[in-house]
Write a protein that holds these residues in place. Structure first.
Motif, PDB file in Angstrom:
ATOM      1  N   LYS A  29       0.983  -1.070   0.072  1.00  0.00           N
ATOM      2  CA  LYS A  29      -0.098   0.026  -0.036  1.00  0.00           C
ATOM      3  C   LYS A  29       0.858   1.387  -0.129  1.00  0.00           C
ATOM      4  O   LYS A  29       1.722   1.459   0.709  1.00  0.00           O
ATOM      5  N   VAL A  30       0.445   2.161  -0.963  1.00  0.00           N
ATOM      6  CA  VAL A  30       1.242   3.671  -0.947  1.00  0.00           C
ATOM      7  C   VAL A  30       0.437   4.650  -0.582  1.00  0.00           C
ATOM      8  O   VAL A  30      -0.802   4.800  -0.975  1.00  0.00           O
ATOM      9  N   ASP A  31       0.978   5.417   0.689  1.00  0.00           N
ATOM     10  CA  ASP A  31       0.259   6.457   1.019  1.00  0.00           C
ATOM     11  C   ASP A  31       0.325   7.651   0.059  1.00  0.00           C
ATOM     12  O   ASP A  31       1.312   8.094  -0.724  1.00  0.00           O
ATOM     13  N   ALA A  32      -0.665   8.296  -0.035  1.00  0.00           N
ATOM     14  CA  ALA A  32      -1.119   9.522  -1.295  1.00  0.00           C
ATOM     15  C   ALA A  32       0.004  10.631  -0.843  1.00  0.00           C
ATOM     16  O   ALA A  32       0.451  11.267  -1.596  1.00  0.00           O
ATOM     17  N   GLY A  33       0.194  10.841   0.329  1.00  0.00           N
ATOM     18  CA  GLY A  33       1.236  12.042   0.843  1.00  0.00           C
ATOM     19  C   GLY A  33       2.441  11.653   0.241  1.00  0.00           C
ATOM     20  O   GLY A  33       3.197  12.631  -0.255  1.00  0.00           O
ATOM     21  N   ASP A  34       2.775  10.375   0.652  1.00  0.00           N
ATOM     22  CA  ASP A  34       4.418   9.918   0.185  1.00  0.00           C
ATOM     23  C   ASP A  34       4.460  10.042  -1.360  1.00  0.00           C
ATOM     24  O   ASP A  34       5.473  10.505  -1.783  1.00  0.00           O
ATOM     25  N   LEU A  35       3.460   9.534  -2.013  1.00  0.00           N
ATOM     26  CA  LEU A  35       3.387   9.750  -3.478  1.00  0.00           C
ATOM     27  C   LEU A  35       3.633  11.040  -3.989  1.00  0.00           C
ATOM     28  O   LEU A  35       4.502  11.545  -4.857  1.00  0.00           O
ATOM     29  N   GLY A  36       2.816  12.171  -3.421  1.00  0.00           N
ATOM     30  CA  GLY A  36       2.961  13.435  -3.764  1.00  0.00           C
ATOM     31  C   GLY A  36       4.287  14.149  -3.492  1.00  0.00           C
ATOM     32  O   GLY A  36       4.744  14.786  -4.303  1.00  0.00           O
ATOM     33  N   LEU A  37       4.982  13.807  -2.430  1.00  0.00           N
ATOM     34  CA  LEU A  37       6.109  14.048  -2.071  1.00  0.00           C
ATOM     35  C   LEU A  37       7.140  13.649  -2.958  1.00  0.00           C
ATOM     36  O   LEU A  37       7.950  14.503  -3.608  1.00  0.00           O
ATOM     37  N   LEU A  38       7.344  12.327  -3.520  1.00  0.00           N
ATOM     38  CA  LEU A  38       8.124  11.930  -4.452  1.00  0.00           C
ATOM     39  C   LEU A  38       7.913  12.508  -5.697  1.00  0.00           C
ATOM     40  O   LEU A  38       8.869  13.091  -6.363  1.00  0.00           O
ATOM     41  N   VAL A  39       6.600  12.804  -6.314  1.00  0.00           N
ATOM     42  CA  VAL A  39       6.421  13.509  -7.494  1.00  0.00           C
ATOM     43  C   VAL A  39       6.906  14.776  -7.603  1.00  0.00           C
ATOM     44  O   VAL A  39       7.708  15.239  -8.533  1.00  0.00           O
ATOM     45  N   GLN A  40       6.648  15.460  -6.276  1.00  0.00           N
ATOM     46  CA  GLN A  40       7.061  16.904  -6.528  1.00  0.00           C
ATOM     47  C   GLN A  40       8.657  17.031  -6.246  1.00  0.00           C
ATOM     48  O   GLN A  40       9.141  17.949  -6.882  1.00  0.00           O
ATOM     49  N   GLU A  41       9.192  16.457  -5.359  1.00  0.00           N
ATOM     50  CA  GLU A  41      10.500  16.671  -4.894  1.00  0.00           C
ATOM     51  C   GLU A  41      11.627  15.960  -5.702  1.00  0.00           C
ATOM     52  O   GLU A  41      12.554  16.525  -5.978  1.00  0.00           O
ATOM     53  N   LEU A  42      11.190  14.828  -6.342  1.00  0.00           N
ATOM     54  CA  LEU A  42      12.112  14.148  -7.194  1.00  0.00           C
ATOM     55  C   LEU A  42      11.813  14.314  -8.595  1.00  0.00           C
ATOM     56  O   LEU A  42      12.559  13.609  -9.470  1.00  0.00           O
ATOM     57  N   GLU A  43      10.583  15.019  -8.913  1.00  0.00           N
ATOM     58  CA  GLU A  43      10.299  15.106 -10.150  1.00  0.00           C
ATOM     59  C   GLU A  43      10.165  14.002 -10.962  1.00  0.00           C
ATOM     60  O   GLU A  43      10.322  13.813 -12.208  1.00  0.00           O
ATOM     61  N   LEU A  44       9.355  12.863 -10.394  1.00  0.00           N
ATOM     62  CA  LEU A  44       9.177  11.847 -11.046  1.00  0.00           C
ATOM     63  C   LEU A  44       7.582  11.576 -11.651  1.00  0.00           C
ATOM     64  O   LEU A  44       6.727  12.330 -11.006  1.00  0.00           O
ATOM     65  N   SER A  45       7.282  10.759 -12.348  1.00  0.00           N
ATOM     66  CA  SER A  45       5.726  10.536 -12.888  1.00  0.00           C
ATOM     67  C   SER A  45       5.233   9.771 -11.423  1.00  0.00           C
ATOM     68  O   SER A  45       5.980   9.338 -10.887  1.00  0.00           O
ATOM     69  N   LYS A  46       3.875   9.705 -11.533  1.00  0.00           N
ATOM     70  CA  LYS A  46       3.444   9.163 -10.611  1.00  0.00           C
ATOM     71  C   LYS A  46       3.628   7.400 -10.579  1.00  0.00           C
ATOM     72  O   LYS A  46       3.664   6.857  -9.682  1.00  0.00           O
ATOM     73  N   THR A  47       3.602   7.001 -11.590  1.00  0.00           N
ATOM     74  CA  THR A  47       4.029   5.639 -11.936  1.00  0.00           C
ATOM     75  C   THR A  47       5.184   5.511 -11.460  1.00  0.00           C
ATOM     76  O   THR A  47       5.424   4.347 -10.678  1.00  0.00           O
ATOM     77  N   LYS A  48       6.326   5.861 -11.661  1.00  0.00           N
ATOM     78  CA  LYS A  48       7.677   5.874 -11.289  1.00  0.00           C
ATOM     79  C   LYS A  48       7.656   5.964  -9.807  1.00  0.00           C
ATOM     80  O   LYS A  48       8.414   5.103  -9.133  1.00  0.00           O
ATOM     81  N   ALA A  49       7.093   6.994  -9.248  1.00  0.00           N
ATOM     82  CA  ALA A  49       7.096   7.173  -7.740  1.00  0.00           C
ATOM     83  C   ALA A  49       6.508   5.918  -6.902  1.00  0.00           C
ATOM     84  O   ALA A  49       6.834   5.661  -5.943  1.00  0.00           O
ATOM     85  N   THR A  50       5.366   5.584  -7.605  1.00  0.00           N
ATOM     86  CA  THR A  50       4.648   4.505  -7.121  1.00  0.00           C
ATOM     87  C   THR A  50       5.605   3.216  -7.142  1.00  0.00           C
ATOM     88  O   THR A  50       5.388   2.608  -5.946  1.00  0.00           O
TER      89      THR A  50
END
Length: 152
Positions: free
Chosen positions: A108-129
């Motif tokens: 299970k992936v937390d939506a907040g963690d997903l948003g953090l990785l997308v914004q800070e690491l500039e990854l797509s949602k699928t890559k961050a997931t």
């Protein structure tokens, strides 16, 4: 004029773009038999049933010898079923990858963690997931792994 000797693979009068002549025949009698058997596999001449059966037996023997030599040179064991050890290893790795994908899909992936990785690491949602799932949903581990992999 002094001429330099030509390399052994260069033959005067032969066009290099054309097909080169056949190489020297195999040295040993066994090798000649194996080569003849392998080349006769392509021949479609059917003279008689008796000759055909005899030729098939010879072909099978020569083919078995050729395969055994191939096994010795490559180190792969060919089993009577036709499945080599390499194929078994391939199937095993494939099965393990499938199990790993199934295991990661359950994380299970937390939506907040997903948003953090997308914004800070500039990854797509699928890559961050995928990154979060690979690190059991732990954002800190995922970020550390991403940053250390990028530095190398």
């Amino acid at each position: 004029m002094a001429e330099e000797p030509q390399p052994s693979n260069i033959h005067e009068g032969i066009d290099p773009t054309e097909e080169t002549p056949a190489t020297a025949p195999p040295a040993s009698a066994e090798d000649r038999k194996a080569a003849a058997a392998l080349s006769s596999l392509d021949n479609q001449n059917d003279d008689s049933a008796a000759q055909n059966t005899k030729a098939k037996n010879i072909d099978q023997e020569a083919l078995a010898k050729a395969i055994s030599r191939l096994e010795l040179s490559t180190g792969a064991k060919v089993e009577p079923s036709g499945q080599s050890e390499n194929m078994k290893q391939f199937e095993e790795r494939r099965r393990k990858r499938r199990e790993e994908k199934e295991r990661l899909a359950k994380v299970k992936v937390d939506a907040g963690d997903l948003g953090l990785l997308v914004q800070e690491l500039e990854l797509s949602k699928t890559k961050a997931t995928d990154l979060l799932r690979a690190h059991e949903g732990d954002a800190v581990k995922a970020i550390r792994a991403f940053v250390t992999a990028s530095v190398r």
